[in-house]
Each structure stands twice: as C-alpha cells, then as structure tokens.
Scaffold this motif. Structure first.
Motif, PDB file in Angstrom:
ATOM      1  N   ALA A   1      46.866  45.971  37.103  1.00 45.42           N
ATOM      2  CA  ALA A   1      46.288  45.359  38.315  1.00 45.42           C
ATOM      3  C   ALA A   1      46.690  46.109  39.580  1.00 45.42           C
ATOM      4  CB  ALA A   1      46.706  43.905  38.389  1.00 45.42           C
ATOM      5  N   ASP A   2      47.869  46.761  39.578  1.00 43.62           N
ATOM      6  CA  ASP A   2      48.301  47.438  40.805  1.00 43.62           C
ATOM      7  C   ASP A   2      47.855  48.908  40.866  1.00 43.62           C
ATOM      8  OD1 ASP A   2      49.912  48.498  38.901  1.00 43.62           O
ATOM      9  OD2 ASP A   2      51.811  48.092  39.919  1.00 43.62           O
ATOM     10  N   ASP A   3      47.067  49.341  39.907  1.00 46.07           N
ATOM     11  CA  ASP A   3      46.518  50.707  39.935  1.00 46.07           C
ATOM     12  C   ASP A   3      45.292  50.697  40.849  1.00 46.07           C
ATOM     13  OD1 ASP A   3      44.989  53.074  39.230  1.00 46.07           O
ATOM     14  OD2 ASP A   3      46.104  53.165  37.350  1.00 46.07           O
ATOM     15  N   GLU A   4      45.152  51.719  41.693  1.00 39.44           N
ATOM     16  CA  GLU A   4      43.985  51.796  42.596  1.00 39.44           C
ATOM     17  C   GLU A   4      42.676  51.662  41.817  1.00 39.44           C
ATOM     18  OE1 GLU A   4      46.530  53.909  42.863  1.00 39.44           O
ATOM     19  OE2 GLU A   4      47.019  54.272  44.974  1.00 39.44           O
ATOM     20  N   LEU A   5      42.667  52.167  40.583  1.00 38.95           N
ATOM     21  CA  LEU A   5      41.414  52.160  39.818  1.00 38.95           C
ATOM     22  C   LEU A   5      40.993  50.746  39.401  1.00 38.95           C
ATOM     23  CD1 LEU A   5      41.799  55.318  37.524  1.00 38.95           C
ATOM     24  CD2 LEU A   5      40.700  55.139  39.758  1.00 38.95           C
ATOM     25  N   ALA A   6      41.946  49.798  39.442  1.00 40.32           N
ATOM     26  CA  ALA A   6      41.608  48.424  39.053  1.00 40.32           C
ATOM     27  C   ALA A   6      40.583  47.808  40.000  1.00 40.32           C
ATOM     28  CB  ALA A   6      42.882  47.572  39.018  1.00 40.32           C
TER      29      ALA A   6
END
Ligand SMILES: NC(=O)c1ccc[n+]([C@@H]2O[C@H](COP(=O)([O-])OP(=O)(O)OC[C@H]3O[C@@H](n4cnc5c(N)ncnc54)[C@H](OP(=O)(O)O)[C@@H]3O)[C@@H](O)[C@H]2O)c1
Length: 427
Positions: A274-279
């Motif tokens: 969830a904390d990945d930019e891609l999410a």
C-alpha cells in the motif's frame, strides 16, 4: 522598460508538413489535437488509411489508401506513423527515413523488433526518429532518460507501463468485474491494442521495457531476451491472498543494475504494498519510478493509453522536430557495456490448482508452503535463468507473482544448496 528585445531570438523553426498514417484512436486524436494547437504551424497534408470504405469524421478528400501519396510527396517532411500493423509500419518508417524525412511513431512493437536497424537508418540518413508515445503514452520518459539522466548514474527504472492491463486489474480487483468484461471496457475506451493478446500476455510491456533499456542504460536487446509474462494466469484465489496480506497485484516492468556491467530486466505480475507509489497508479494510468545515485528517486505518473494522452506525446515529438531535436543514443554510443543477465535470484509467489504443477526442485529456498484442496501456493527463491528457460510456471492453472521487493541481493544460494528445502520438509 521591456527587456524582451535584448533576448536573442530562438532559432528559426522549420515549417512542418505532415503525412499521417492511421486514423484510428491515436491518429484521429492527433488530428483533433493539432486543430486546437494552431501556433505549432504543423499541418497534416495527407492521411493514409487502410479501408477506403470506412466512415470518417472528416471529409474524404483528406484520405488516401496509397502510401506513395505520402512517401513520394517531397513537400511532406514529417511522417507520423500511427497504424496498428507492425510489419506495414516497419516498411513505412524505413522508407521514410531512407528518404530523409523525419518520422514520429508510437508503435512499440515495431520499434522494439527493429531497434538496431532503425538506429542505423537514423544515422545514415541524418533523419530524426522520435517515439515518445510508444512508452507510457503521455509520460515523457524517453526524453527524460535520454537527457536528464545522461550524467547521473541511473540504477533502476521500474513501473506500470501498460495502461490496458492496469485498467483490467483495477476493474477486476476494485470493482469486481470479470476479466472478459474488464477487457471489453478497455477495448471500448481505446486503451487496448487491436490484438489484446499483446497487452494481456505481457508482450507490449516487454516491448516498452526493451525501448526503455536502450535509452536508460544504452542496452539494446530484443524483447524475447527479456523474462516476461502477462496477467492472464492470475486467479481469483491469488487476489484473495493479496487482499489478506493488504497487497495489490500489478503488472510491473523492472530494469535494475545488479553491478557495474550487468542489468536485470523483467516484466511480471507483482505484489505491490500500500505504501508503494505504484499502489496508487490505477485504471489506464502508468507510473514509473527511476532511481539514480545523486537524484535518488523520481516518480512519474500519467495516462498510459487513450487518444489524447498518446496524441499529446506525438504532438510533443512533432513540436521538437521544429527545432531539429533528435535522440542521440549517448549511452549506447558511449559503449557503457551494460548487458542483460538472468544471473540473479527472485523471490516469488507461485500458486497452482494442483500442487504437482509446482516444480519444487527448481527453487533454492522455500519460505512459505500452503497445500489446500484446489489451491496450493509457495513463496520461495528461484534463479531467474530457471524461469527464463523453463515453462512449467506458465502452464494452465499456475500463476507466478513477484513479491514486493523481488530481487534478492547479497546471498549466493548456490552455496546454500538445497538444504533449505529439506529443512522445510519439502524435499
Ligand atoms: N490506443 C492507445 O492508447 C495507444 C497508446 C500508445 C501507443 N499506441 C500505438 O499507436 C498505434 C495506433 O494505435 P491505435 O490504437 O490508434 O490503433 P487503431 O485505433 O486500431 O487504428 C489503426 C489505424 O491504422 C490504420 N492502418 C492499419 N494498417 C494500415 C496500413 N497498412 N496502411 C495505412 N493505414 C493502416 C487503420 O486504418 P482504417 O481506419 O482504414 O482501418 C486505422 O486507421 C499502434 O502502434 C499502437 O501500439 C496506441
């Protein structure tokens, strides 16, 4: 007092007379975009299409089905190629460059398949060939890789590079649509390739990654040399596992330098935290994260498909031609010597409808092991070359999804051997 008259004038820009191939989603989009940007002074003289009988939104006198009407017209100095037939596109682009015309294209399949030859033609005929729309549609990534990161040490590029598969995954996992309905919507909205297998089987993303490798790292490689797969194998049960772990599943393209001379590159479905930019890159949007020694991280996000977003990138290329912009392929010409390798380890999740479909012996290490009646899955470490040369993980009923940080560094599993599997009670 105005200081404007002291500022030197810009170099005189060229008058551009365009011959356009294709009047589909992107071609028509470009026509409309050009209508609303008269300041560019770039006019379309002739449009070449395939089917003379198709109903068009503009008068018939604009159209021809004869490619010669563009290629042999000396007044036309820019060929914009926006057709959905990669072989025909290759002949058009090749001939246009040989005639010294500047060319703009968004045809990643054609560009990736003929990269080296197209590069040679550009130099031989001193003709510009620009194709920003071929990678991530509206995101200006090629020019950034060419120009911005030239003197910086780029270590990785990763991201979501295919708008239609991202749209499908979003619709399935967030809105509960079936795969078939989600694909149909993507097609209706003009996000999918005419042949959707190019998108959903991962070929399109591999084509784009091979173009990004050339501009990012100077590494020219055929898409078939890249480890890749698409989204068709992903099962509902995989989505449930992802939900339980608070993860999403995205189709992610990755290129990462694993040492000074070697590059790992692959396109595979991947769990995204969830904390990945891609999410937060959903629907037809694309997102790319670059990492470099001094700038650290950059995150690019933008529409990765559709008429106007793609036409915007094509328009930007056309505008750049007015000032004689060309890609210089500096990293390739400097012979940075970075080559593609599959000699690295990946941490993967593999699920199967039947436990026997999972080739346990191929793993170096297993961390998790679940065996249920119609869904079994493991999480383990596998050598990338074993995936590249094996096919068991692409069989019906099997899906392979990369874990959040898939490249396993600093461990030589060859030294550890298969002991770990024995310890896990698997062998
Ligand atoms: N759609 C997107 O979001 C998107 C995004 C990035 C890049 N692209 C790329 O842009 C290109 C065009 O895609 P699109 O979605 O616009 O395709 P499309 O809607 O299917 O339109 C294709 C067009 O090409 C014409 N055509 C096909 N073969 C031809 C030939 N031999 N000579 C002349 N015209 C020919 C067709 O003519 P008729 O009209 O007569 O059938 C049609 O106008 C493709 O390379 C695609 O990969 C698309």
């Amino acid at each position: 007092m105005s200081t404007k008259k002291n500022i030197p004038a810009l170099p005189i820009s060229k008058k551009l007379t365009i011959g356009l191939f294709g009047f589909g989603v992107v071609g028509k989009g470009l026509y409309e975009v050009l209508q609303s940007t008269p300041a560019l002074q770039a006019g379309i003289k002739t449009i070449c299409i395939k089917n003379a009988d198709k109903k068009r939104s503009i008068p018939a006198e604009h159209f021809t089905t004869d490619p010669r009407a563009i290629l042999e017209d000396e007044e036309i100095n820019v060929v914009v190629e926006l057709i959905d037939d990669a072989d025909a596109a290759y002949s058009i682009v090749k001939e246009a460059l040989q005639k010294g015309k500047a060319v703009v294209s968004a045809n990643k399949k054609m560009i990736a398949a003929h990269f080296e030859e197209l590069l040679r033609l550009q130099f031989e005929h001193e003709a510009a060939f620009l194709y920003e729309g071929s990678c991530c549609a509206s995101i200006p990534i090629i020019r950034n890789l060419e120009e911005y990161y030239d003197n910086d040490l780029l270590s990785s590029v990763k991201g979501i590079v295919n708008g239609s598969t991202n749209f499908i995954l979003t619709k399935i996992f967030e809105e509960g649509l079936s795969f078939k309905d989600a694909l149909l919507q993507a097609q209706q909205l003009g996000f999918a390739e005419s042949n959707p297998a190019l998108d959903i089987e991962g070929h399109d993303a591999a084509n784009k990654l091979s173009i990004l490798l050339a501009h990012g790292f100077g590494t020219i490689t055929k898409p078939t040399e890249i480890l890749y797969n698409g989204i068709t194998p992903i099962k509902e049960t995989d989505a449930e596992v992802a939900k339980q772990k608070n993860l999403q599943i995205k189709l992610v393209a990755t290129a990462r330098k694993i040492n000074d001379t070697q590059l790992a590159a692959f396109v595979l479905p991947q769990f995204v935290a969830a904390d990945d930019e891609l999410a937060n890159v959903n629907n037809e949007f694309n997102g790319l994260i670059t990492e470099s020694s001094f700038a650290d991280k950059h995150f690019f996000k933008g529409r990765g498909a559709g008429a106007y977003p793609t036409a915007a990138a094509v328009l930007s290329d056309i505008a750049a031609l007015r000032y004689n912009y060309k890609y210089e392929y500096k990293k390739y010409l400097q012979q940075s010597g970075i080559s593609l390798t599959n000699d690295f380890y990946l941490k993967v999740f593999v699920s199967a409808t039947d436990i026997n479909l999972i080739e346990k012996d191929e793993f170096e290490w297993l961390e998790e092991w679940h065996n249920e009646s119609n869904n079994s899955w493991v999480v383990g470490i596998i050598h990338a070359q074993k995936l590249f040369s094996g096919n068991w993980w692409k069989e019906t009923g099997v899906s392979l999804i990369l874990t959040e940080n898939p490249i396993v560094e600093n461990v030589d599993y060859r030294k550890i051997g298969k002991k770990s599997l024995a310890l896990a009670g698997v062998l």
